[in-house]
Motif scaffolding. Structure first.
Motif, PDB file in Angstrom:
ATOM      1  N   SER A 184       2.711 -10.004  -1.783  1.00 30.46           N
ATOM      2  CA  SER A 184       4.247  -9.548  -0.927  1.00 30.46           C
ATOM      3  C   SER A 184       3.927  -8.525   0.254  1.00 30.46           C
ATOM      4  O   SER A 184       4.272  -8.838   1.383  1.00 30.46           O
ATOM      5  CB  SER A 184       5.131  -9.323  -1.768  1.00 30.46           C
ATOM      6  N   PRO A 185       3.173  -7.555  -0.089  1.00 25.49           N
ATOM      7  CA  PRO A 185       3.142  -6.648   0.823  1.00 25.49           C
ATOM      8  C   PRO A 185       1.999  -7.133   2.077  1.00 25.49           C
ATOM      9  O   PRO A 185       2.256  -6.563   3.068  1.00 25.49           O
ATOM     10  CB  PRO A 185       2.222  -5.217   0.336  1.00 25.49           C
TER      11      PRO A 185
ATOM     12  N   GLY B 100       5.555  -3.405   8.886  1.00 30.26           N
ATOM     13  CA  GLY B 100       4.800  -2.322   8.416  1.00 30.26           C
ATOM     14  C   GLY B 100       4.514  -1.250   9.108  1.00 30.26           C
ATOM     15  O   GLY B 100       5.028  -1.158  10.375  1.00 30.26           O
TER      16      GLY B 100
ATOM     17  N   VAL C 148       4.970   0.237   3.948  1.00 33.16           N
ATOM     18  CA  VAL C 148       4.568  -1.004   3.375  1.00 33.16           C
ATOM     19  C   VAL C 148       3.284  -0.858   2.818  1.00 33.16           C
ATOM     20  O   VAL C 148       2.397  -0.601   3.828  1.00 33.16           O
ATOM     21  CB  VAL C 148       4.928  -2.461   4.567  1.00 33.16           C
ATOM     22  N   GLY C 149       2.873  -1.314   1.887  1.00 35.77           N
ATOM     23  CA  GLY C 149       1.659  -1.339   1.222  1.00 35.77           C
ATOM     24  C   GLY C 149       1.108   0.075   0.579  1.00 35.77           C
ATOM     25  O   GLY C 149      -0.189   0.056   0.112  1.00 35.77           O
TER      26      GLY C 149
ATOM     27  N   ASP D  65      -3.508   2.623  -1.629  1.00 35.23           N
ATOM     28  CA  ASP D  65      -2.792   1.772  -0.730  1.00 35.23           C
ATOM     29  C   ASP D  65      -3.197  -0.028  -0.253  1.00 35.23           C
ATOM     30  O   ASP D  65      -4.441   0.127  -1.014  1.00 35.23           O
ATOM     31  CB  ASP D  65      -2.592   2.529   0.893  1.00 35.23           C
TER      32      ASP D  65
ATOM     33  N   GLY E 115       3.608  -1.119  -3.569  1.00 30.44           N
ATOM     34  CA  GLY E 115       3.506  -1.666  -2.222  1.00 30.44           C
ATOM     35  C   GLY E 115       4.610  -1.815  -1.538  1.00 30.44           C
ATOM     36  O   GLY E 115       4.479  -1.951  -0.145  1.00 30.44           O
ATOM     37  N   CYS E 116       5.735  -2.098  -2.371  1.00 31.58           N
ATOM     38  CA  CYS E 116       7.166  -2.586  -1.529  1.00 31.58           C
ATOM     39  C   CYS E 116       8.328  -1.907  -2.194  1.00 31.58           C
ATOM     40  O   CYS E 116       9.113  -2.527  -2.931  1.00 31.58           O
ATOM     41  CB  CYS E 116       7.477  -4.226  -1.635  1.00 31.58           C
TER      42      CYS E 116
ATOM     43  N   VAL F 115      10.913   0.196   0.983  1.00 39.43           N
ATOM     44  CA  VAL F 115      10.443  -0.938   1.746  1.00 39.43           C
ATOM     45  C   VAL F 115      11.649  -1.976   1.395  1.00 39.43           C
ATOM     46  O   VAL F 115      12.133  -2.583   2.432  1.00 39.43           O
ATOM     47  CB  VAL F 115       9.218  -1.728   1.307  1.00 39.43           C
TER      48      VAL F 115
ATOM     49  N   SER G  38       5.632  -6.197  -7.057  1.00 39.69           N
ATOM     50  CA  SER G  38       5.434  -5.031  -5.704  1.00 39.69           C
ATOM     51  C   SER G  38       6.427  -4.182  -5.705  1.00 39.69           C
ATOM     52  O   SER G  38       6.163  -3.060  -5.028  1.00 39.69           O
ATOM     53  CB  SER G  38       5.233  -5.815  -4.558  1.00 39.69           C
TER      54      SER G  38
END
Length: 596
Positions: free
Chosen positions: A300-301, A310, A329-330, A438, A535-536, A541, A560
């Motif tokens: 997803s990220p 991002g 993001v990430g 990350d 990540g999200c 995010v 995520s």
């Protein structure tokens, strides 16, 4: 008669076992496919059969989909099944189906899929920059197709922190459980592990329960009494078959946005089929139609970045058009580090994956597994669920686990006697690691792995908890309840010790009172238990309803978005999340009387 007794009957037993598995598989497959397509359900087909929407208008098309779900995994399948009860849904999965994959379907073959690095495998190998080897799912049903099958609900504190409706959560878990979850056949090794946990004070004993409770318990499993796996893909049986289309071998390249208004809004997706041909799928004109990413904590990220959401500098380096600049993001990627202790046994023992768990107040979980695959060649090649080839067993420090080192390890193991592959493991997993890293793109190919860093033990609190967990695991391993499995005569003990050292097996550390030595043991033997997340993150995010911030008609529904891995195993909560979010979305559009 003496000669008869001395015969080695193991190959015969293995042949009969394999034959029984094959016959059972054929019977189950025939039942599944009765009245269904070649892929298990009439709405599943290859991506190449898709006809793109008749218009490429980014404002949406009449006849487009109400929901496009990207990723037919642990969350995506229950989510798509639920949404299809009232709306037209397209589910896109980059892998194939699990129903005809013997390595996915049977417990005895669990390790084979993880060790398979081919493009056709249900798991995709990746290595984090930390050097820890890992896997991500690439099959309809996602992680539920390649995991150890353990089923347990989240810590209630996790549910409250996320802010979910507890009543709906308690309705959504049983929806999953009634379809695919079983009570395990409690193995002898797991009984000894349970008694050992209680002896060292991991109490009380909570018996069989799905709930996350301090103490010792045994939980559910998605393997039935025949050792056959039931996955999230089977939750698609609850879908409305007239409202759902599932495309397999459909690799989404990016989300397409309409940028003509004040805010970008998702209009559809671009994906490639199994032949490399590109297709467009679009949402309907309804403002409530959405693209929903359920591609997992890696996918997803990665897909958000590929779609132009991002950090602007990172996107521009790869010539990706920036849709929304979001530096988060990430970020915040975390993986629960695990360390294992191998216990050689005095005889072959029944295979068991995770059934019993010790939930401690030290912030660590203790689990155990025993036995390996049924084939001798398979065992020598892969060392069961804990091989160096899949990153689960090695005293080689992570940064030294190069492809060359792994190949040399595999070659050397073929010459080792069978006894070294005979035994079980005590597993120690950190509950909520504070160390994080990350995810970054390395190119714009969605089929390639991004660069992922988890920074294991970079936070000193994580390292202290690992040492405490190892000390607990050793106490379990030395318990009287394992004596019947591990008591060896001196010559055999010395033999096993020698060959175990040659095989780079994680035995009990030599210097248990030396904290610095145990810290090094944690660093050198760290592995994954495949529970990475982040990540999200919510609030960074996505918002509290999992809608991607800065754009419209786009959500993320998977792990995520988690800041911690729920419970001792996340699959129950991720499947529940798919159902939960599907019901929430339907109620947003139809009211509380939505027919689900």
């Amino acid at each position: 008669m003496a000669k008869l007794r001395s015969l080695n009957l193991v190959p015969l037993q293995i042949t009969l076992y394999s034959l029984c598995l094959f016959l059972l598989f054929c019977i189950c497959l025939c039942k599944e496919n009765a009245g269904h397509s070649a892929y298990g359900y009439p709405f599943i087909r290859k991506a190449s059969t898709f006809s793109s929407s008749p218009s490429s208008s980014l404002s949406g098309v009449d006849g487009g989909y109400d929901y496009i779900v990207v990723g037919g995994g642990t969350a995506g399948c229950p989510l798509a099944a639920t949404l299809s009860r009232n709306f037209r849904v397209l589910l896109l999965e980059r892998g194939g189906v699990p129903f005809t994959n013997v390595n996915v379907s049977f417990l005895g073959n669990f390790h084979l899929t993880l060790a398979d690095t081919s493009k056709e495998s249900a798991s995709q190998f990746f290595a984090s920059t930390d050097g820890v080897l890992n896997s991500r799912a690439r099959v309809l049903g996602g992680g539920s197709c390649i995991n150890a099958g353990f089923y347990t609900r989240a810590n209630p504190e996790f549910i409250r922190k996320v802010g979910w409706d507890e009543q709906l959560v308690n309705e959504s878990y049983p929806w999953v459980e009634q379809q695919i979850v079983q009570r395990p056949d409690f193995a002898p090794w797991q009984r000894a592990f349970r008694d050992s946990l209680l002896d060292i004070g991991v109490s009380p004993y909570n018996g069989f329960t799905y709930d996350h409770i301090y103490g010792t318990k045994f939980g559910g499993t998605i393997f039935d009494r025949f050792g056959r796996r039931h996955t999230a893909a089977e939750l698609l049986a609850s879908a409305n078959p007239h409202m759902l289309t599932v495309l397999i071998y459909a690799t989404v390249e990016k989300v397409v946005f309409d940028t003509s208004g004040k805010r970008p809004k998702a209009a559809g997706v671009v994906f490639k089929d199994e032949n490399g041909n590109r297709h467009h799928a679009f949402l309907s004109r309804n403002v409530q139609s959405e693209v929903i990413m359920s591609s997992g904590a890696i996918g997803s990220p990665q897909l958000l970045l590929l779609s132009g959401i991002g950090p602007k500098p990172d996107l521009e380096k790869l010539n990706i058009s920036v849709v929304f600049d979001n530096e988060n993001v990430g970020k915040g990627m975390a993986d629960n580090p695990m360390n294992t202790i191998f216990m050689p046994t005095n005889r072959p023992i029944k295979q068991s994956l995770i059934q019993t768990v010790g939930i401690t107040k030290l912030g660590v979980y203790l689990e155990s597994s025993s036995g390996f695959g049924q084939s001798m060649d398979s065992i020598r090649c892969h060392h069961g669920i804990a091989s160096a080839e899949i990153g689960q067993l090695s005293t080689i420090p992570p940064k030294q686990r190069t492809p060359e080192a792994i190949q040399a390890y595999a070659r050397n193991k073929r010459n080792l006697p069978y006894e070294v592959f005979q035994g079980g493991f005590i597993l120690e997993k950190l509950a909520n690691p504070l160390s994080s890293g990350d995810l970054k793109l390395v190119n714009t190919n969605p089929e390639d792995n991004p660069s992922v860093t988890f920074n294991y033990f970079s936070n000193p609190h994580d390292l202290r908890r690992c040492v405490a967990g190892i000390r607990l695991a050793v106490r379990v391993a030395r318990s009287k309840h394992f004596a019947g499995f591990t008591r060896l005569d001196r010559p055999t003990s010395e033999k096993l010790l020698n060959i175990s050292v040659r095989a780079n097996v994680n035995l009990i550390p030599k210097h248990m009172n030396d904290t610095a030595s145990l810290e090094q043991f944690c660093r050198d033997t760290v592995i994954t238990i495949w529970h990475y997340h982040g990540g999200c993150h919510v609030g960074k995010v996505v918002d509290g309803k999992n809608r991607v911030m800065g754009v419209d008609r786009l959500r993320v529904v998977d792990g995520s978005t988690f800041s911690a891995s729920p419970g001792t195993n996340p699959q129950a909560t991720v499947m529940m999340m798919g159902r939960y979010m599907g019901v929430k979305i339907l109620r947003e559009r139809l009211g509380k009387d939505a027919g689900v």
